[in-house]
Motif scaffolding. Structure first.
Motif, PDB file in Angstrom:
ATOM      1  N   THR A  79       0.841  -1.200   0.000  1.00 51.93           N
ATOM      2  CA  THR A  79       0.000   0.000   0.000  1.00 51.93           C
ATOM      3  C   THR A  79       0.874   1.248   0.000  1.00 51.93           C
ATOM      4  O   THR A  79       2.059   1.188   0.353  1.00 51.93           O
ATOM      5  CB  THR A  79      -0.897   0.031   1.249  1.00 51.93           C
ATOM      6  N   PRO A  80       0.306   2.407  -0.374  1.00 60.97           N
ATOM      7  CA  PRO A  80       1.065   3.655  -0.273  1.00 60.97           C
ATOM      8  C   PRO A  80       1.592   3.915   1.128  1.00 60.97           C
ATOM      9  O   PRO A  80       2.682   4.476   1.285  1.00 60.97           O
ATOM     10  CB  PRO A  80       0.035   4.710  -0.704  1.00 60.97           C
ATOM     11  N   VAL A  81       0.831   3.554   2.149  1.00 64.38           N
ATOM     12  CA  VAL A  81       1.302   3.730   3.527  1.00 64.38           C
ATOM     13  C   VAL A  81       2.603   2.954   3.744  1.00 64.38           C
ATOM     14  O   VAL A  81       3.579   3.478   4.299  1.00 64.38           O
ATOM     15  CB  VAL A  81       0.232   3.257   4.536  1.00 64.38           C
ATOM     16  N   ALA A  82       2.610   1.711   3.311  1.00 64.66           N
ATOM     17  CA  ALA A  82       3.792   0.875   3.501  1.00 64.66           C
ATOM     18  C   ALA A  82       4.985   1.405   2.708  1.00 64.66           C
ATOM     19  O   ALA A  82       6.127   1.384   3.192  1.00 64.66           O
ATOM     20  CB  ALA A  82       3.475  -0.562   3.088  1.00 64.66           C
ATOM     21  N   VAL A  83       4.739   1.901   1.496  1.00 67.83           N
ATOM     22  CA  VAL A  83       5.825   2.436   0.674  1.00 67.83           C
ATOM     23  C   VAL A  83       6.416   3.687   1.308  1.00 67.83           C
ATOM     24  O   VAL A  83       7.637   3.857   1.370  1.00 67.83           O
ATOM     25  CB  VAL A  83       5.334   2.731  -0.755  1.00 67.83           C
ATOM     26  N   GLN A  84       5.538   4.580   1.802  1.00 69.81           N
ATOM     27  CA  GLN A  84       6.026   5.787   2.450  1.00 69.81           C
ATOM     28  C   GLN A  84       6.855   5.454   3.685  1.00 69.81           C
ATOM     29  O   GLN A  84       7.894   6.074   3.938  1.00 69.81           O
ATOM     30  CB  GLN A  84       4.850   6.689   2.837  1.00 69.81           C
ATOM     31  N   ARG A  85       6.421   4.456   4.448  1.00 70.21           N
ATOM     32  CA  ARG A  85       7.179   4.040   5.625  1.00 70.21           C
ATOM     33  C   ARG A  85       8.529   3.455   5.207  1.00 70.21           C
ATOM     34  O   ARG A  85       9.551   3.699   5.862  1.00 70.21           O
ATOM     35  CB  ARG A  85       6.373   3.019   6.433  1.00 70.21           C
ATOM     36  N   TRP A  86       8.544   2.709   4.110  1.00 71.21           N
ATOM     37  CA  TRP A  86       9.796   2.126   3.623  1.00 71.21           C
ATOM     38  C   TRP A  86      10.776   3.236   3.230  1.00 71.21           C
ATOM     39  O   TRP A  86      11.963   3.164   3.570  1.00 71.21           O
ATOM     40  CB  TRP A  86       9.513   1.220   2.426  1.00 71.21           C
ATOM     41  N   ILE A  87      10.290   4.253   2.536  1.00 74.91           N
ATOM     42  CA  ILE A  87      11.147   5.377   2.161  1.00 74.91           C
ATOM     43  C   ILE A  87      11.696   6.056   3.412  1.00 74.91           C
ATOM     44  O   ILE A  87      12.890   6.380   3.486  1.00 74.91           O
ATOM     45  CB  ILE A  87      10.365   6.396   1.306  1.00 74.91           C
ATOM     46  N   TRP A  88      10.834   6.268   4.398  1.00 73.15           N
ATOM     47  CA  TRP A  88      11.245   6.928   5.632  1.00 73.15           C
ATOM     48  C   TRP A  88      12.371   6.158   6.315  1.00 73.15           C
ATOM     49  O   TRP A  88      13.391   6.725   6.712  1.00 73.15           O
ATOM     50  CB  TRP A  88      10.033   7.073   6.549  1.00 73.15           C
ATOM     51  N   GLU A  89      12.193   4.858   6.453  1.00 73.12           N
ATOM     52  CA  GLU A  89      13.213   4.048   7.121  1.00 73.12           C
ATOM     53  C   GLU A  89      14.507   4.014   6.308  1.00 73.12           C
ATOM     54  O   GLU A  89      15.610   3.990   6.874  1.00 73.12           O
ATOM     55  CB  GLU A  89      12.679   2.642   7.357  1.00 73.12           C
ATOM     56  N   ARG A  90      14.389   4.036   5.001  1.00 71.10           N
ATOM     57  CA  ARG A  90      15.576   4.073   4.141  1.00 71.10           C
ATOM     58  C   ARG A  90      16.355   5.369   4.364  1.00 71.10           C
ATOM     59  O   ARG A  90      17.594   5.359   4.452  1.00 71.10           O
ATOM     60  CB  ARG A  90      15.120   3.959   2.681  1.00 71.10           C
ATOM     61  N   LEU A  91      15.641   6.481   4.467  1.00 70.55           N
ATOM     62  CA  LEU A  91      16.303   7.766   4.693  1.00 70.55           C
ATOM     63  C   LEU A  91      17.014   7.791   6.038  1.00 70.55           C
ATOM     64  O   LEU A  91      18.134   8.306   6.150  1.00 70.55           O
ATOM     65  CB  LEU A  91      15.286   8.899   4.624  1.00 70.55           C
ATOM     66  N   LEU A  92      16.379   7.260   7.060  1.00 72.31           N
ATOM     67  CA  LEU A  92      16.994   7.256   8.385  1.00 72.31           C
ATOM     68  C   LEU A  92      18.245   6.385   8.429  1.00 72.31           C
ATOM     69  O   LEU A  92      19.157   6.646   9.217  1.00 72.31           O
ATOM     70  CB  LEU A  92      15.979   6.769   9.427  1.00 72.31           C
ATOM     71  N   ALA A  93      18.283   5.360   7.559  1.00 77.19           N
ATOM     72  CA  ALA A  93      19.408   4.427   7.577  1.00 77.19           C
ATOM     73  C   ALA A  93      20.524   4.821   6.618  1.00 77.19           C
ATOM     74  O   ALA A  93      21.619   4.253   6.680  1.00 77.19           O
ATOM     75  CB  ALA A  93      18.910   3.023   7.223  1.00 77.19           C
ATOM     76  N   ASP A  94      20.259   5.791   5.735  1.00 83.21           N
ATOM     77  CA  ASP A  94      21.223   6.150   4.694  1.00 83.21           C
ATOM     78  C   ASP A  94      21.506   7.647   4.745  1.00 83.21           C
ATOM     79  O   ASP A  94      20.741   8.449   4.200  1.00 83.21           O
ATOM     80  CB  ASP A  94      20.652   5.757   3.329  1.00 83.21           C
ATOM     81  N   PRO A  95      22.583   8.070   5.393  1.00 85.88           N
ATOM     82  CA  PRO A  95      22.892   9.496   5.519  1.00 85.88           C
ATOM     83  C   PRO A  95      23.000  10.215   4.172  1.00 85.88           C
ATOM     84  O   PRO A  95      22.612  11.383   4.061  1.00 85.88           O
ATOM     85  CB  PRO A  95      24.225   9.505   6.266  1.00 85.88           C
ATOM     86  N   THR A  96      23.503   9.538   3.148  1.00 89.97           N
ATOM     87  CA  THR A  96      23.627  10.174   1.837  1.00 89.97           C
ATOM     88  C   THR A  96      22.262  10.470   1.248  1.00 89.97           C
ATOM     89  O   THR A  96      22.007  11.575   0.734  1.00 89.97           O
ATOM     90  CB  THR A  96      24.419   9.271   0.872  1.00 89.97           C
ATOM     91  N   ALA A  97      21.344   9.505   1.325  1.00 93.05           N
ATOM     92  CA  ALA A  97      19.986   9.715   0.823  1.00 93.05           C
ATOM     93  C   ALA A  97      19.277  10.796   1.622  1.00 93.05           C
ATOM     94  O   ALA A  97      18.551  11.631   1.065  1.00 93.05           O
ATOM     95  CB  ALA A  97      19.204   8.406   0.875  1.00 93.05           C
ATOM     96  N   LEU A  98      19.493  10.810   2.925  1.00 95.44           N
ATOM     97  CA  LEU A  98      18.865  11.816   3.764  1.00 95.44           C
ATOM     98  C   LEU A  98      19.343  13.212   3.375  1.00 95.44           C
ATOM     99  O   LEU A  98      18.545  14.157   3.301  1.00 95.44           O
ATOM    100  CB  LEU A  98      19.172  11.534   5.232  1.00 95.44           C
ATOM    101  N   GLU A  99      20.617  13.350   3.128  1.00 91.41           N
ATOM    102  CA  GLU A  99      21.161  14.645   2.728  1.00 91.41           C
ATOM    103  C   GLU A  99      20.547  15.107   1.414  1.00 91.41           C
ATOM    104  O   GLU A  99      20.274  16.300   1.223  1.00 91.41           O
ATOM    105  CB  GLU A  99      22.682  14.546   2.604  1.00 91.41           C
ATOM    106  N   GLN A 100      20.300  14.184   0.503  1.00100.07           N
ATOM    107  CA  GLN A 100      19.680  14.519  -0.769  1.00100.07           C
ATOM    108  C   GLN A 100      18.202  14.849  -0.617  1.00100.07           C
ATOM    109  O   GLN A 100      17.629  15.575  -1.431  1.00100.07           O
ATOM    110  CB  GLN A 100      19.847  13.356  -1.751  1.00100.07           C
ATOM    111  N   ALA A 101      17.588  14.321   0.441  1.00106.69           N
ATOM    112  CA  ALA A 101      16.151  14.530   0.643  1.00106.69           C
ATOM    113  C   ALA A 101      15.824  15.905   1.214  1.00106.69           C
ATOM    114  O   ALA A 101      14.768  16.464   0.918  1.00106.69           O
ATOM    115  CB  ALA A 101      15.603  13.443   1.568  1.00106.69           C
ATOM    116  N   TRP A 102      16.713  16.452   2.029  1.00111.08           N
ATOM    117  CA  TRP A 102      16.391  17.701   2.725  1.00111.08           C
ATOM    118  C   TRP A 102      15.942  18.825   1.796  1.00111.08           C
ATOM    119  O   TRP A 102      14.945  19.501   2.098  1.00111.08           O
ATOM    120  CB  TRP A 102      17.586  18.159   3.564  1.00111.08           C
TER     121      TRP A 102
END
Length: 288
Positions: A135-158
């Protein structure tokens, strides 16, 4: 207990020397007083001036449309809302977010739901991590957890969160606004006077669960985040806040709360969660 001023001359005296000095103060519906003629470029300063005087006026200020309509609640209705705000769990009233939040996503469509900066391998990883039906809820949660675990992706997200930080997405009426002074210093009683579509739309359940839940949510947000209601535009609510959630579960849960109360927000949950950690203002939107 703060006394409530009922004399417009006394209220005007309190506002002397502020941006509200000299503006007309007119009697409004529901024991309110209304400061009129506020210029659209001075809306937040005008509200801040009225808010700073709440201890003297006994009245919580809310920006509203010029010549807008609001309610004339009975004392019993206000008292009932007061009780509800202290006892209702708002997140049993406002539970869902997004029109398609719980629809199913086919595995071959996952890549369309992921931000580009996660890279080409993200969709394949998501397919491995997310068990169908997704579901979209699950996908959004997956993206969130990916960002928290990947400093490079998080920096690109800001940078993608910039439009949602502070007052940048706030609505400004073309004709300016009025400052409605409620006959109470308690901000979470504001739903007794103002309709918000996201609350009205829940009324078909019987009673007034949306209004009760909104009062409870405002009370909770005040206690947790120092949130203060600034404006009620019918389909939009605007707040300033003094505290931000921590990057992690706090921010995620607050984002879901915003998306539940603001059902017409089109911001992805991960973007909103990030923005909330750096924002001193909130915007909620729910329209028919």
């Amino acid at each position: 207990m703060t006394s409530v001023l009922d004399d417009p001359d006394e209220i005007a005296a309190v506002f002397r020397g502020t941006v509200l000095d000299g503006l007309s103060i007119e009697e409004g519906l529901g024991d309110t007083w209304v400061v009129t003629g506020v210029d659209k470029s001075q809306l937040l300063p005008a509200w801040r001036a009225a808010r700073a005087a709440t201890a003297q006026t006994g009245r919580w200020p809310v920006l509203a449309m010029v010549d807008g309509q609001w309610l004339d609640p009975e004392r019993e209705q206000i008292e009932a809302l007061q009780r509800a705000a202290r006892t209702v769990d708002p997140w049993t009233v406002y539970q869902w977010w997004g029109a398609d939040a719980h629809s199913h996503i086919e595995p071959d469509q996952l890549h369309l739901r992921l931000p580009d900066f996660l890279g080409q391998d993200a969709a394949e990883q998501a397919r491995r991590d997310l068990s169908p039906p997704t579901t979209p809820v699950a996908v959004q949660r997956w993206i969130w957890e990916r960002l928290l675990a990947d400093p490079t992706a998080l920096e690109q997200a800001w940078p993608q969160t910039a439009p949602y930080v502070g007052t940048r997405c706030w609505f400004t009426p073309l004709e300016g606004a009025d400052v409605v002074l409620l006959p109470t210093p308690v901000q979470w009683l504001a739903p007794a006077w103002f309709d918000y579509w996201g609350a009205i739309s829940l009324g078909n359940r019987g009673g007034d669960p949306g209004r009760d839940g909104l009062a409870a949510a405002i009370r909770q947000w005040e206690q947790q985040w120092g949130a203060e209601l600034v404006a009620s535009w019918g389909t939009m609510l605007q707040f300033v806040v003094s505290r931000q959630p921590a990057l992690g579960e706090q921010a995620w849960q607050l984002a879901l709360q915003h998306l539940a109360v603001g059902g017409s927000l089109e911001t992805p949950a991960w973007k909103l969660a990030l923005a909330l950690t750096r924002s001193d203002a909130w915007f909620l939107h729910d329209r028919p």
